[in-house]
Design a protein around this motif. Structure first.
Motif, PDB file in Angstrom:
ATOM      1  N   PRO A 146       0.870  98.959 -23.495  1.00 42.83           N
ATOM      2  CA  PRO A 146      -0.504  98.788 -23.986  1.00 42.83           C
ATOM      3  C   PRO A 146      -1.357 100.045 -23.784  1.00 42.83           C
ATOM      4  O   PRO A 146      -2.215 100.351 -24.615  1.00 42.83           O
ATOM      5  N   GLY A 156      10.973  95.082 -22.565  1.00 49.26           N
ATOM      6  CA  GLY A 156      11.012  96.148 -21.583  1.00 49.26           C
ATOM      7  C   GLY A 156      12.431  96.522 -21.174  1.00 49.26           C
ATOM      8  O   GLY A 156      12.706  97.666 -20.817  1.00 49.26           O
ATOM      9  N   HIS A 204      16.797  84.356 -21.974  1.00 46.91           N
ATOM     10  CA  HIS A 204      15.448  84.869 -22.232  1.00 46.91           C
ATOM     11  C   HIS A 204      15.287  85.507 -23.624  1.00 46.91           C
ATOM     12  O   HIS A 204      14.269  85.316 -24.285  1.00 46.91           O
ATOM     13  N   THR A 217       4.848  88.710 -25.997  1.00 49.32           N
ATOM     14  CA  THR A 217       5.067  89.075 -24.596  1.00 49.32           C
ATOM     15  C   THR A 217       5.572  87.821 -23.862  1.00 49.32           C
ATOM     16  O   THR A 217       5.525  86.713 -24.398  1.00 49.32           O
TER      17      THR A 217
HETATM   18  O1  KG4 Z   1       9.050  90.847 -23.479  1.00 48.61           O
HETATM   19  P1  KG4 Z   1       8.246  91.487 -22.421  1.00 48.61           P
HETATM   20  O2  KG4 Z   1       6.868  90.951 -22.150  1.00 48.61           O
HETATM   21  O3  KG4 Z   1       9.024  91.456 -21.049  1.00 48.61           O
HETATM   22  C1  KG4 Z   1      10.407  91.679 -21.001  1.00 48.61           C
HETATM   23  O4  KG4 Z   1      11.162  90.712 -21.280  1.00 48.61           O
HETATM   24  O5  KG4 Z   1      10.776  92.859 -20.756  1.00 48.61           O
HETATM   25  O6  KG4 Z   1       8.171  93.040 -22.774  1.00 48.61           O
HETATM   26  C2  KG4 Z   1       7.549  93.974 -21.913  1.00 48.61           C
HETATM   27  C3  KG4 Z   1       7.572  95.334 -22.577  1.00 48.61           C
HETATM   28  C4  KG4 Z   1       7.062  96.447 -21.667  1.00 48.61           C
HETATM   29  O7  KG4 Z   1       7.913  97.560 -21.769  1.00 48.61           O
HETATM   30  C5  KG4 Z   1       5.690  96.735 -22.252  1.00 48.61           C
HETATM   31  O8  KG4 Z   1       5.274  98.064 -22.029  1.00 48.61           O
HETATM   32  C6  KG4 Z   1       5.901  96.472 -23.715  1.00 48.61           C
HETATM   33  O9  KG4 Z   1       6.723  95.312 -23.740  1.00 48.61           O
HETATM   34  N1  KG4 Z   1       4.625  96.209 -24.409  1.00 48.61           N
HETATM   35  C7  KG4 Z   1       4.130  97.000 -25.384  1.00 48.61           C
HETATM   36  C8  KG4 Z   1       2.874  96.449 -25.729  1.00 48.61           C
HETATM   37  N2  KG4 Z   1       2.648  95.350 -24.952  1.00 48.61           N
HETATM   38  C9  KG4 Z   1       3.743  95.221 -24.147  1.00 48.61           C
HETATM   39  N3  KG4 Z   1       4.630  98.084 -25.979  1.00 48.61           N
HETATM   40  C10 KG4 Z   1       3.886  98.657 -26.933  1.00 48.61           C
HETATM   41  N4  KG4 Z   1       2.661  98.222 -27.317  1.00 48.61           N
HETATM   42  C11 KG4 Z   1       2.119  97.127 -26.745  1.00 48.61           C
HETATM   43  N5  KG4 Z   1       0.913  96.692 -27.123  1.00 48.61           N
END
Ligand code: KG4
Ligand code: ZN
Length: 332
Positions: free
Chosen positions: A176, A132, A106, A301
């Motif tokens: 977000p 995340g 991933h 994301t």
């Molecule tokens: O890569 P992702 O979609 O999923 C994983 O592989 O984990 O990342 C998710 C993470 C979450 O912690 C979420 O809160 C963060 O990315 N995230 C953000 C934003 N959009 C998503 N963090 C800060 N600002 C954002 N706009």
């Protein structure tokens, strides 16, 4: 070759088809409403939702793309139940259609998302992936070789966003929400720690930022109630905490890219959707003479287009997996 990509590693059900670095379809179904009451992703709830959403998403993506010639699926790292839903569907589809199958990492796929850009980066480059569950700096000396320069010793950057948001009483999902709450706030209102920012290594540590916010809001014993004291202005708190996280990320990523000699930085993962991080990265890359490659938010994301892209790369290199392919939740 049209490569079908499937990602069910966490809480997004996603199916995509990519051909020659072109996205033919990219369906992403989130599950925020399901996990919101729990304040975080519940693995069993996520797996059940994937079971319901995956086949419709698969049909939609295949119809939009006009079919597929190979199958790529996330096998690692991720939540075991959710991963197994996508892996089972990928095997069934590949077996039924007689198509080659390949398992994808991933985080490597988050890096490969940048290959969908025009112009796209070519290795060597440095990549920052902030999601995340992970925060990693990679060096790719050549295509397909991922050398880990450093990663977080505790919380991931996205986890820090999520935990700070929870402390501030902001709604799920935290990242977000925190970005929205920070709008109009003063970034220098509170000086939160920048752990390991000026450490010569490429590692990260974010848990101290969450603790500093907790102490400020709830007192040193973590027990202060809202009624005890006037709460500091939310926008200032959110903007200052966000600044601490993105300052460390941008500083260390740009420094690693400059130090590598490649002069190129790829950025990905959910946190790369953050507007302030994107702004800081562009500013600092320009100042350091580093070329920045930051995909649009929807490709930062979780999405299956990046899985199909990384899968294409592996298939082109001759990699094939058998039907004994397994999921590995804790893969490095
Ligand atoms: O890569 P992702 O979609 O999923 C994983 O592989 O984990 O990342 C998710 C993470 C979450 O912690 C979420 O809160 C963060 O990315 N995230 C953000 C934003 N959009 C998503 N963090 C800060 N600002 C954002 N706009
Ligand atoms: Zn991810």
């Amino acid at each position: 070759m049209r490569v079908l990509g499937i990602d069910t590693s966490c809480d997004e059900t996603s199916v995509a088809v990519v051909e020659q670095r072109r996205i033919l379809a990219n369906r992403v179904y989130g599950q925020n409403a399901l996990h919101q009451p729990f304040g975080g992703v519940v693995p069993e709830v996520a797996a059940r939702a994937h079971v319901e959403r995956l086949l419709p998403a698969l049909h939609e993506a295949l119809e939009e793309a006009g079919g597929a010639d190979a199958v790529a699926v996330t096998t690692r790292p991720g939540l075991i139940g959710p991963l197994l839903v996508g892996l089972s569907a990928a095997k069934a589809f590949a077996l039924a259609k007689g198509l080659p199958l390949v398992g994808v990492h991933h985080l490597e796929a988050h890096v490969a998302a940048a290959y969908l850009l025009d112009p796209a980066p070519e290795p060597p480059f440095v990549a920052l992936i902030a999601s995340g569950g992970h925060t990693v700096l990679y060096h790719l000396p050549e295509a397909g070789r991922y050398l880990c320069l450093g990663q977080t010793a505790d919380d991931a950057a996205g986890e820090c966003f999520d935990k700070v948001a929870t402390i501030l009483g902001l709604p799920y999902p935290g990242g977000p929400s925190l970005e929205r709450a920070a709008q109009g706030g003063r970034r220098d209102a509170y000086r939160f720690p920048r752990p390991l920012r000026d450490d010569p290594g490429d590692g990260f540590s974010f848990s101290g930022i969450k603790t500093a916010v907790l102490y400020l809001v709830k007192g040193q014993d973590g027990r202060r109630r809202d009624a005890d004291v006037a709460r500091p202005p939310l926008a200032d708190l959110a903007a200052s905490a966000q600044e601490a996280i993105v300052d460390v990320l941008a500083h260390k990523a740009v420094r690693a890219a400059a130090r590598s000699g490649s002069g190129k930085l790829v950025v990905g993962g959910g946190v790369a959707a953050n507007g302030r991080l994107r702004e800081l990265l562009l500013e600092r890359c320009a100042a350091a003479g580093v070329q920045a490659f930051i995909p649009p938010r929807a490709l930062c994301t979780d999405n299956a287009a990046m899985i199909a892209m990384r899968g294409s790369e592996l298939l082109e290199a001759g990699v094939r997996d058998g039907f004994d392919l397994d999921a590995d939740p804790y893969a490095e």
